[in-house]
Design an enzyme around this catalytic site. Sequence first.
Site, PDB file in Angstrom:
ATOM      1  N   GLY A 271       0.805  -1.212   0.000  1.00  0.00           N
ATOM      2  CA  GLY A 271       0.000   0.000   0.000  1.00  0.00           C
ATOM      3  C   GLY A 271       0.837   1.261   0.000  1.00  0.00           C
ATOM      4  N   ASP A 272       2.164   1.104  -0.030  1.00  0.00           N
ATOM      5  CA  ASP A 272       3.074   2.253  -0.084  1.00  0.00           C
ATOM      6  C   ASP A 272       4.282   1.844  -0.928  1.00  0.00           C
ATOM      7  OD1 ASP A 272       4.550   4.688   0.631  1.00  0.00           O
ATOM      8  OD2 ASP A 272       3.161   4.858   2.304  1.00  0.00           O
ATOM      9  N   ASP A 273       5.397   2.526  -0.769  1.00  0.00           N
ATOM     10  CA  ASP A 273       6.573   2.217  -1.584  1.00  0.00           C
ATOM     11  C   ASP A 273       7.018   0.768  -1.374  1.00  0.00           C
ATOM     12  OD1 ASP A 273       6.672   4.965  -2.355  1.00  0.00           O
ATOM     13  OD2 ASP A 273       7.725   5.420  -0.488  1.00  0.00           O
TER      14      ASP A 273
END
Length: 920
Positions: A271-273
Amino acid sequence: MKLQFLFKGFKIMSPKYSLVKAGVLYNVAIWVLLMSAIRGSEGKLVKRHPTISYRAVNCRKHSAFITEFGAKGDGKTLNTKSFKSAIKHLSKFAPDGGAQLIIPPGRWLTGSFSLISHFTLYLHKDAVVLASQDEKDWPILPPLPSYGKGRDAPAGRYQGLISGTNLTDVVITGANGTIDGQGEAWWTKFRSNKLTETRPHMIELMYSNGVQISDITLLNAPFWNVHPVYCRDVIISGLTILAPTHSPNTDGIDPDSCSNVRIENNYIVSGDDCIAIKSGWDEYGNRFNMPTQHVIIRYLTCISPTSATIALGSEMSGGIRNVRAEHITAIDTESGIRIKSSPGRGAFVKDIFVRKMTMKTMKYVFWMTGYYGAHPDPYFNPRALPTIKNINYMDMVAENVSMPGYMEGIKGDVFKGICMSNVTIGLASKPMEMLWNCTNVEGVTNRVMPRPCGLLREDKKVVECPFPEDRLPIEEVELKNCVAPLAAYEVVLAFLSVIVLLSINLVECRTLRVLEDGVPKGCRKHGAFLTDFGGVGDGKTSNTKAFRSAIASLSKYASDGGAELIVPPGKWLTGSFNLTSSFTLYLDKDAVLIASQDESEWPVLPPLPSYGKGRDAPAGRYASLIFGTNLTDVVITVQIFNLTLLNSPSWNVHPIYSSNVIVQGLTILAPVDSPNTDGINPDSCTNVRIEDSYIVSGDDCIAIKSGWDQYGIKFGMPTQHVNIRRITCISPDSATIALGSEMSGGIQDVRAEQITAINTESGVRIKTAPGRGAFVKDIFVKGMTLSTMKYVFWMTGDYGSHPDPGFDPKALPIISGINYQDVTAVDVQMSGNLAGIENDKFTGICLSNVTIFLAEKHYKVQWNCTNIEGVTSGVNPQACDLLPDKQPGKVVPCPFPTDKLPIDDVELKICTVRPKPPRY
């Protein structure tokens, strides 16, 4: 989460697959290799302590099991004290060869615990470490000194689930065992602003050296997954990291103020990098002054629709330098390499080198942000400007891109020394109007399409952007072969073989789809639990009769809305059993099917009629654990977030003589040197949909088949009307998609698009031989992205391998109407090896819009063509003379069907199951 089945009782086979009895353990659907038992020569259980091997920086002299310290793997008992007691006990062995703590099969609930030096935490492949959801099980620590404040809240931060400080020589590894952070509760508190401290990381090691984190699966982290901070000499490899793409801040791997780091062979959905390189936050990072440096990242696959594949920053106030990234694949991800900084950060991001990156369905390829914002407190210095320079990108391909570049430096602080070379970007059908948005940047480019902005001027003297030729010290570190005991368990070749053998109509033969709450889709009017028929889930009682009685009873509902049999949590020992029509077999995520050790519970079947003989041996084959013939509308599904198939003995998924088949959402993982571990093999099937799967295999990722020589010709059932899309494949010794070699019933109307292959021997390969007969025709491939390949195009007319001497060498296959378009490939040794059959040419080959970048060490002859005919358009390197370009200078597309197959219109329903009975 992995599909949990346990198959016990057959002896381990030799490398040549000599088999018990006269039969063949023929895996004709889904296989999962799991741990169980080995028998003595008289068939009695032999109590011994066999071992399994793993690779680590250092091996250990002493071992213990978590169960020796009172732990219970029932998923309910809190084991924090057991983990702490075990590690404390093993700490005394640090000066005497070190120690390893082994986590056996089970679900081990725990709060946070700390590791020690000269120590290995080893997770069995069926071990699941579950993070407690009780905040009292998570000690609160002060903020990191290079951050000054917490990231979620200004106060402290919860200790990571697995943590350690000031350690030397620490290893966290396994056989793809799982750590489940159960992060949903933390995400909910974060979204509702109910947190007073920062969420815990899954794994956080501080001030440590000689760190290895490898070969495990991480699920649903509360916050960042892997966070080495103030560490050196770090290896992170072979991780599968999975989190919902909407989950907040679930970064995959975040090295933070670390030196000499190797990150390789990882698969991340986040959900992020996917990877974020950091080094402290504003004035606190400036003061602590510890850069992240000397980092190599390679063989990464990333899916993150709202974030970056690799981010540099935004917390970069200690500096980031000498980062090298190569062989990177991003799919459905917001950006490739992103630099994030801001006034107040200070320090630098410099000497960054990226090459051989393949991207598919991206918002941006290049993204630099000089105004990222987010400061720990009002005391940052807005005049502390970061230095961004010497940023190098080369040999990159991307397709379906909304905007090639968004490059935003800082006014009065230009981002300098940007270099791009050999970059090809294919735009989405609806790209942004402005393709390049550049402010406060300077650099040069060469052979970049679409042409960049004026601030990145084209310079023909720049043949290639630089990439260091030296090796980092961490790259020279070699892992040792280590062993760990398997306690009092016995070891056999354990497997699950689920076959749905159909000769008329299979409405839906699929893996699974789930809602966000984990409820499967596929509906029945009636339902029952296995326990209703005397099933006992104690791992000892045979449930063969219970399964057979349950299915016989539920078969009467086939004409009245169908029925589902629910297998609740427990260990359910059983022999082979047959399914019925209009039926769903539903396994709870904590249900384990254990195959009986009694061979009398395994009927021996004749070989498949279209094969004539077994594939490993000429005799018969044992019935599969879950078996069915002449069924209509049958579903086998499991309530899990992700389905992973591991270490199959042979083929993983094999629907045969079936129609209307959906195979979707699989992660299939096997060692790349494992024999015949094909991923998905539709065989004499019609109307098939294969999509959204990730496959690492020792053989073809997908192999389309239809019978073997004279037996397949006689049976005469083709595989046809197949749609394959959004597949990612890694198979260094085999094909992304193979057509054949067993194709003697014919293969026609196969469509493949949005295919990604990494470190794979070939793209789409046709395999056949005299004796096969039949045909491979009307094949359509488009939108294929390949990286690090031996061949792009490969056709083989002398594949050999026959069931017996009775084949007819005059039965020649017809290969015609083979179409490829919109193919990009990098790091390729040979563009095409196309060998038809003498006096039986492969005809109607079409290649269009193909761009191939060669490896540094490539074949002198790029195209080897014999006994073929066709045309090309817009192919580079130019194809052989047997594939002429009919209209040079103009790209004429090869055909691709515009109609939809009937299976494409099948929509899955939302269904529910009854509440669970008490766990056994």
